[in-house]
Design an enzyme around this catalytic site. Structure first.
Site, short mmCIF file in Angstrom:
data_model
loop_
_atom_site.label_atom_id
_atom_site.label_comp_id
_atom_site.label_asym_id
_atom_site.label_seq_id
_atom_site.Cartn_x
_atom_site.Cartn_y
_atom_site.Cartn_z
N CYS A 9 0.86 -1.18 0.00
CA CYS A 9 0.00 0.00 0.00
C CYS A 9 0.90 1.23 0.00
O CYS A 9 2.09 1.13 0.31
CB CYS A 9 -0.95 -0.01 1.19
N PRO A 10 0.35 2.38 -0.35
CA PRO A 10 1.19 3.58 -0.46
C PRO A 10 1.98 3.92 0.80
O PRO A 10 3.14 4.32 0.71
CB PRO A 10 0.18 4.68 -0.80
#
Length: 105
Positions: A9-10
């Protein structure tokens, strides 16, 4: 049946690991073997090997950010899902892969 997954995920923190846990739990509940690599803020953990890839029936990749070394999975059926879907809909994702692989036989 053997599945592989890579979650990222970011921010590389909570959602990466929540997605990994959800996919592992859903697969194991259905008697499916799964190995999940996480690509988080501390780097790659539980790295998928070429032997793992060779023996896998399908691969799940989160699509919220680029997966490192994605080319390892060329030639395998790949399912791209959002990290949120991997967390919230892991059971449905696993069910769809099982149905696809069973229809392919």
């Amino acid at each position: 049946m053997k599945l592989l997954a890579v979650t990222a995920c970011p921010s590389g923190v909570a959602h990466t690991y929540m997605a990994a846990e959800a996919l592992e739990r859903a697969a194991k509940a259905k008697g499916i073997e799964i190995k999940v690599e996480t690509q988080g803020s501390i780097g790659i953990e539980n790295r998928i090997t070429m032997e793992d890839v060779k023996n896998a029936d399908a691969v799940i990749l989160t699509k919220d950010m680029g997966i490192k070394e994605r080319e390892r999975f060329n030639g395998k059926p790949i399912v791209n899902v959002g990290v949120g879907d991997a967390i919230k809909k892991a059971d449905q994702i696993i069910d769809k892969i099982i149905a696809y692989l069973n229809n392919k036989k």
